[in-house]
Design a protein around this motif. Structure first.
Motif, PDB file in Angstrom:
ATOM      1  N   SER A  92     -70.565  16.352 -11.491  1.00 56.49           N
ATOM      2  CA  SER A  92     -70.632  16.281 -10.023  1.00 56.49           C
ATOM      3  C   SER A  92     -69.616  15.288  -9.492  1.00 56.49           C
ATOM      4  CB  SER A  92     -72.032  15.852  -9.578  1.00 56.49           C
ATOM      5  OG  SER A  92     -72.049  15.547  -8.194  1.00 56.49           O
ATOM      6  N   GLY A  93     -68.944  15.677  -8.433  1.00 53.17           N
ATOM      7  CA  GLY A  93     -67.989  14.774  -7.789  1.00 53.17           C
ATOM      8  C   GLY A  93     -66.605  15.005  -8.329  1.00 53.17           C
ATOM      9  N   PRO A  94     -65.628  14.350  -7.725  1.00 56.04           N
ATOM     10  CA  PRO A  94     -64.240  14.605  -8.110  1.00 56.04           C
ATOM     11  C   PRO A  94     -63.945  14.204  -9.551  1.00 56.04           C
ATOM     12  CG  PRO A  94     -64.377  12.766  -6.562  1.00 56.04           C
ATOM     13  CD  PRO A  94     -65.728  13.379  -6.625  1.00 56.04           C
ATOM     14  N   ARG A 144     -74.522  19.063 -15.788  1.00 53.71           N
ATOM     15  CA  ARG A 144     -73.807  19.463 -14.578  1.00 53.71           C
ATOM     16  C   ARG A 144     -72.892  18.305 -14.162  1.00 53.71           C
ATOM     17  NH1 ARG A 144     -75.096  18.615  -9.049  1.00 53.71           N
ATOM     18  NH2 ARG A 144     -77.088  17.651  -9.603  1.00 53.71           N
ATOM     19  N   TYR A 167     -75.177  15.164 -14.396  1.00 55.30           N
ATOM     20  CA  TYR A 167     -76.620  15.255 -14.148  1.00 55.30           C
ATOM     21  C   TYR A 167     -77.220  16.328 -15.043  1.00 55.30           C
ATOM     22  CZ  TYR A 167     -75.582  12.796  -9.762  1.00 55.30           C
ATOM     23  OH  TYR A 167     -75.163  11.883  -8.830  1.00 55.30           O
ATOM     24  N   GLY A 172     -72.680   8.362  -8.488  1.00 53.96           N
ATOM     25  CA  GLY A 172     -71.318   8.787  -8.216  1.00 53.96           C
ATOM     26  C   GLY A 172     -70.359   8.152  -9.209  1.00 53.96           C
ATOM     27  N   ARG A 188     -69.217  11.746 -13.356  1.00 61.10           N
ATOM     28  CA  ARG A 188     -70.675  11.680 -13.215  1.00 61.10           C
ATOM     29  C   ARG A 188     -71.285  12.990 -13.684  1.00 61.10           C
ATOM     30  NH1 ARG A 188     -74.827   8.240 -12.747  1.00 61.10           N
ATOM     31  NH2 ARG A 188     -73.219   6.877 -11.858  1.00 61.10           N
TER      32      ARG A 188
END
Lengths: 419, 419
Positions: B345-347, B343, B357, B92, B355
């Motif tokens: 991810s998260g805000p 990709r 991936y 995260g 973050r």
């Protein structure tokens, strides 16, 4: 905590903010020399600890009062009890991991992740068993959710009881989870056509279980292994827990070891004798999973009095809804005669805690403080009396009624109820 | 960490994800009985600790290796040194408070908040002195920012050096701050027309100072007293620090005790002999405050090898920019021949960590891993060689070059440089 001992200091802000910030300085300049300014403090003169002192850091010794607290008389034994998040000491929307409230049924399972397995069985094409390393090979997501115990504010059904928002509203925390969507694991196992429910089971000695409809499982549930960036804490289900966004905390099975897929709910203890709501007519509401919109003023509150005599004052609190976001919170200073729209601050996420502020110029007279949350579905937080009219007074769970604090001339707050 | 000992377990995911998730189960079902499933573990049989055991929680004993680490030979004494965030153990975007890297110049000041004062003086209409309680009476904001030391990755100017992203890129953390906009305090004091710079000063024995232009001070700086919801940690400036979003960490004065307003920069030690960048032509770049866009793959990496022999693998990492957000990160598995969009991810917040991936099917052959961040201004992270062509090789600070990890057939990663 004590009151600010310096009247001249108290005065400066009153004058300053009331007059728009222009005349503040003179009152500060006029005050007697402050030893805190004129004398060197020890930390200015001597070297402190080095970077090898605390490989994992801890709070300041001056914050030793900021802890989770339990109430001894609440249950027979601390292994099957609850403690409370000190929400009156926090700000923003993130709960630090060390302060997230705990609720156990057989104490904190101390699980060795190398020996831990997660099984999926029941109505699936292929039963599967995952090691923690296996789970790390699925795509992950990061999402912010509140977790509220269904019994949060439960004592308040009987009127104003516990004196402090830590106790009345502290069975909540809000963290960032990293985990694998449960949907991906269920798809890996292949849910059969008649698979309509899941039953997650915990690896602690209570083997906690709940029934969850497959639609929710496939929607937004996570199999989470990290909170706020690091591994889950033992008391939050290390090494892996279920995240059931917006739904009551009891369903977020900790130390997750098994997920069974079935064609109907299991009617286990925690969804029959517990976590149901007995109404006045003798019928119990069941499967009341979603947490309704709710809010509470955290400062001022009984554990966090106002420390000045009058003038500019910051009121703050938290709000949340199991059905979406909180676009608006109203606050009142006079028990509901006048409502003011609070200022929302910080990021807004679906099914996450929200932070609100209301800055006002306190005249030093008594206050009757309340907050009222509006969620993104249009639902408005009810009063406790409105709730009682529908649910009666037998309930333990799902009390999302408006909370009232009375603040006296000395800034001290008390839990009261207004009708 | 050890490799997964169960070849049959390793196999299941390979088959499963490659074939779309349908054929996984049979390999699991076919494996020999797993004692981790068939035998009751101790935590399933006995009660654990109760809710009164840890008023302030700590990580699992099985996570004892997840700590900040310092490098003894790096400086003469740990009171004037650095330790590193274990970014390879995190996920995260939030860094837990106990793991935020430290950099001190006179050790950790252990400040008593009741005796702490913040003074604003210099070119202001009214010099002011604030207690901590005074600061709590101003409107607060909550914002997420990364803090990176200008020397992060500094050793890498000389080629691949330290083996592990904790050491090459761990002088960074990312937390939610709660604080008062510095602008409000400066307006309270009234900045004179010729007030063009501020000089914040720390209350530790090094009395750290830096010069900051008034435009930045009035823009997005915060006088912060909380991080990730709770009080600042002592090593992060308890009870109050300056937050200077997107700018080098050295300027984020900890234990903030004074802000002087002046008409020109002060040219103090930390902006002349230190925190400047000596170029090949003998000229030093100065006032290089903004942190350029940067990224690093945290898993796999030297401290976090791949633990399976082949098949579905999750690559992840972090990216950030002092100038905005990170809408895109590219990753390569073959040293830059082929790039793939990762990709996110998260805000996503302005001047916050992001973050990313990238899930891929590893063939078990060696990999040459790199990540390349794009920020919201259109800037693209350069290679280390591109940086050296402009800045020479005398620099210590501001190395945001692309990092390379070589992964061998056993999944072990190493810090290498490709030209």
């Amino acid at each position: 905590m004590s009151k600010d001992p310096a009247p001249s200091r108290r005065g400066f802000l009153t004058g300053a903010l009331a007059a728009g910030g222009a005349i503040a300085g003179s009152r500060v300049a006029a005050q007697a020399p402050d030893p805190a300014i004129t004398e060197l403090q020890p930390w200015m003169q001597y070297l402190g600890d080095g970077v090898d002192a605390r490989p994992y850091g801890t709070p300041s010794q001056h914050e030793a009062h900021v802890v989770r607290r339990n109430v001894e008389w609440l249950t027979a034994d601390p292994v099957s009890s609850v403690n409370f998040t000190p929400i009156h000491e926090l700000d923003g929307i993130i709960t630090p991991n060390g302060l997230c409230f705990e609720r156990h049924h057989a104490g904190i399972a101390d699980v060795d992740p190398a020996a831990h397995r997660l099984m999926i069985n029941g109505l699936v094409d292929k039963p599967l068993v995952f090691t923690m390393q296996d789970l790390m090979r699925f795509p992950r997501e990061n999402r912010v959710y509140f977790l509220e115990c269904a019994a949060n504010s439960g004592m308040e059904w009987a009127g104003a009881q516990l004196n402090g928002c830590q106790y009345t509203h502290g069975m909540i925390h809000n963290v960032v989870y990293t985990g694998v969507p449960l949907r991906l694991l269920l798809e890996e196992a292949g849910v059969k056509t008649n698979g309509k429910w899941i039953m997650p089971e915990g690896a602690d000695a209570s083997a906690m279980t709940r029934s969850i409809p497959i639609e929710k499982a496939m929607d937004d549930c996570l199999v989470a292994f990290k909170m706020n960036g690091e591994a889950l804490r033992p008391e939050q289900g290390y090494p892996v827990r279920l995240v059931v966004p917006g739904w009551e905390g009891n369903m977020w099975i900790k130390w997750l070891r098994r997920i069974e897929v079935g064609d109907q709910p299991w009617h286990h203890r925690e969804e029959t004798s517990k976590y149901t709501d007995l109404l006045d007519n003798g019928i119990a509401r069941r499967f009341t999973w979603e947490m309704d919109a709710k809010s509470v003023i955290t400062n001022p509150s009984p554990q966090a009095p106002i420390l000045h005599s009058k003038g500019p004052t910051v009121l703050t609190g938290i709000a949340w809804s199991g059905r979406g976001t909180i676009p608006r919170v109203d606050v009142t200073l006079d028990g509901g005669r006048n409502w003011h729209q609070a200022r929302m601050s910080g990021p807004s996420f679906d099914k996450s805690m929200h932070r609100f502020y209301f800055e006002f110029d306190w005249d030093g007279k008594p206050l009757l403080l309340q907050s009222r949350a509006h969620d993104s579905t249009g639902y408005v937080q009810p009063t406790k009396d409105e709730l009682r009219q529908i649910r009666g007074e037998n309930s333990i769970y799902h009390n999302n009624g408006i909370q009232t604090w009375h603040v006296n001339e000395r800034g001290e707050a008390e839990n009261v109820e207004v009708s």
